[in-house]
Design a protein around this motif. Structure first.
Motif, PDB file in Angstrom:
ATOM      1  N   GLU A 181      16.552  16.714  36.183  1.00 20.99           N
ATOM      2  CA  GLU A 181      16.823  17.996  35.522  1.00 20.99           C
ATOM      3  C   GLU A 181      18.293  18.373  35.656  1.00 20.99           C
TER       4      GLU A 181
ATOM      5  N   LYS B  31      20.373  16.278  33.344  1.00 16.58           N
ATOM      6  CA  LYS B  31      20.179  16.707  31.953  1.00 16.58           C
ATOM      7  C   LYS B  31      21.058  17.914  31.640  1.00 16.58           C
TER       8      LYS B  31
ATOM      9  N   ASN C 162      24.635  16.937  31.316  1.00 11.34           N
ATOM     10  CA  ASN C 162      24.857  15.954  30.255  1.00 11.34           C
ATOM     11  C   ASN C 162      25.189  14.572  30.823  1.00 11.34           C
TER      12      ASN C 162
ATOM     13  N   LYS D 207      23.599  10.784  32.197  1.00 12.04           N
ATOM     14  CA  LYS D 207      22.475   9.869  32.026  1.00 12.04           C
ATOM     15  C   LYS D 207      21.828   9.582  33.382  1.00 12.04           C
TER      16      LYS D 207
ATOM     17  N   THR E 239      11.655  13.215  32.021  1.00 13.56           N
ATOM     18  CA  THR E 239      13.010  13.754  31.915  1.00 13.56           C
ATOM     19  C   THR E 239      14.075  12.663  31.960  1.00 13.56           C
TER      20      THR E 239
ATOM     21  N   THR F 102      16.521   9.519  31.403  1.00 12.14           N
ATOM     22  CA  THR F 102      17.061   8.859  30.212  1.00 12.14           C
ATOM     23  C   THR F 102      16.297   7.565  29.947  1.00 12.14           C
TER      24      THR F 102
ATOM     25  N   ASN G 209      22.341  11.491  26.128  1.00 12.31           N
ATOM     26  CA  ASN G 209      21.871  11.320  27.504  1.00 12.31           C
ATOM     27  C   ASN G 209      20.357  11.296  27.576  1.00 12.31           C
TER      28      ASN G 209
END
Length: 406
Positions: A125, A128, A131, A133, A181, A183, A406
């Motif tokens: 999280e 994410k 931004n 990966k 969540t 990548t 990402n």
């Protein structure tokens, strides 16, 4: 390209950090306790405390300045576990705090962050939002699939229920969250990948990279077998129902092989130990061995029998192959990714007593087949070394780094 690796424990994270460092890719390795073999402390432990549990916390080739440890967190965790606190809740809390302690500015320096299952939902999280990966390394098949397997085992072997420990739905939900969540997900086996797909994880985000083995640690020894010599079977792992031990013991009882031996190596609960010693007195129960002890004794056996009902990989399969053992295992392990059936191992597609006993009998009675599989296993294991594992990681990281978003 710089990679941040984060794992509160050990597993194969030390090996991954080493491989990335040797390729100039490691930014930082976050963990609770790791000691560089290049440090003074690491050298002293290696030289004078070879049998200490600290030996397992030595990481090779990574300088101490690239290792960030949360020693207080590890100390408090171990203290609670020694006091008998519930291990599932204690480790969950450790994993949560571990993820929160990694500072944002370190995550921002990384091109890609690699976390591990059961300790990646917070990191996923955070990445994410930043931004970044995030790759989730999944070391075992999906927990919901495991729950179903446990139900089946409990029905089949009710006397082994004490070795079956169901996971809390709350914790499984966090595992699902980290997978959704991330990548992408790095799984170690096709079996693991399939259980993730069945439980609604997108197939296109799941990659497979089998683990490796160090051929300097696990290697064959000369054996001068003659036709008619007795055969030595061995099982290595936690002596419980999930690993297929009750199936193995049933199959052993069905066999009548003069001079053949079966040895079980691994941690065992007292209740299970009493059951085995009482019901199967001819089976040798060794208990847990250190890594160094296992490396010494494993090559002395002829066949590894590893009839597990549920794994993520089953590293001992590859270690045994490197030692020149013929391996009998199941499709719920790394088998389909490493072996060709009856060429460099035997793969059981069902969990029948007759099927396992028949495979053990074939190897006991056909020395030529045993030697052929043994030789092929050594050759195959050479292809699955840790360097090859690192090479596959490097290739994957480059592709993910170059992919937009990402």
């Amino acid at each position: 390209m710089k990679i941040l690796v984060a794992h509160p424990g050990t597993q194969h994270s030390f090996q991954l950090a080493k491989e990335l460092e040797e390729r100039g890719l490691l930014l930082r390795f976050y963990t609770c306790l790791a000691i560089s073999d290049k440090s003074i402390t690491g050298r002293l432990i290696t030289k004078f405390l070879g049998g200490s549990s600290l030996r397992n916390r030595i990481i090779r080739s990574v300088p101490q300045k690239k290792i960030k440890c949360f020693l207080r967190l590890e100390w408090n965790t171990q203290k609670l576990l020694r006091k008998g606190a519930d291990s599932e809740s204690v480790l969950f809390e450790r994993n949560r705090m571990f993820q929160e302690l990694i500072p944002d500015h370190e995550l921002m320096k990384a091109d890609i962050v690699v976390g591990f299952d059961t300790s990646g939902w917070v990191l996923a999280e955070r990445c994410k939002k930043l931004n970044k990966k995030f790759i989730l390394d999944v070391s075992i098949a999906h927990s919901l699939a495991k729950q179903e397997v446990y139900k089946s085992i409990a029905n089949r072997y009710p006397q082994w229920k004490s070795t079956i420990h169901y996971k809390s739905p709350e914790y499984i939900a966090y595992e699902q969250l980290e997978m959704e969540t991330a990548t992408c997900i790095m799984a170690a086996s096709s079996f693991t990948k399939q259980t993730l797909i069945v439980n609604n994880i997108a197939q296109e985000k799941i990659l497979i990279n089998p683990y490796g083995v160090n051929s300097l640690d696990f290697k064959p020894i000369p054996k001068k077998r003659k036709q008619g010599d007795s055969i030595r079977f061995v099982f290595v792992g936690l002596v419980d129902a999930r690993k297929g031990v009750p199936l193995l013991l049933e199959s052993w009882n069905l066999l009548s092989l003069p001079g053949a031996t079966l040895t079980l190596i691994g941690p065992v609960e007292e209740q299970v130990k009493h059951e085995i010693l009482t019901q199967y007195p001819k089976v040798e129960l060794v208990g847990k061995l250190s890594s160094a002890e296992l490396r010494g004794v494993l090559p002395t056996y002829d066949v590894l029998v590893f009839p597990s009902f549920f794994e993520g990989f089953g590293l001992v399969v590859l270690e045994a192959m490197a030692c020149g053992l013929a391996v009998i295992t199941t499709t719920a392990t790394c088998a389909v990714d490493l072996m060709e059936h009856f060429k460099d191992g035997i793969i059981l597609e069902d969990y029948s007593v007759a099927g396992l006993a028949g495979s053990m009998r074939v190897l006991a009675e056909d020395q030529a087949l045993l030697e052929t599989i043994s030789g092929n296993a050594i050759v195959k294991a050479e292809k699955f070394n840790w360097k090859a594992y690192g090479d596959r990681w490097e290739s994957t990281l480059k592709k993910i780094h170059e992919k937009p978003g990402n």
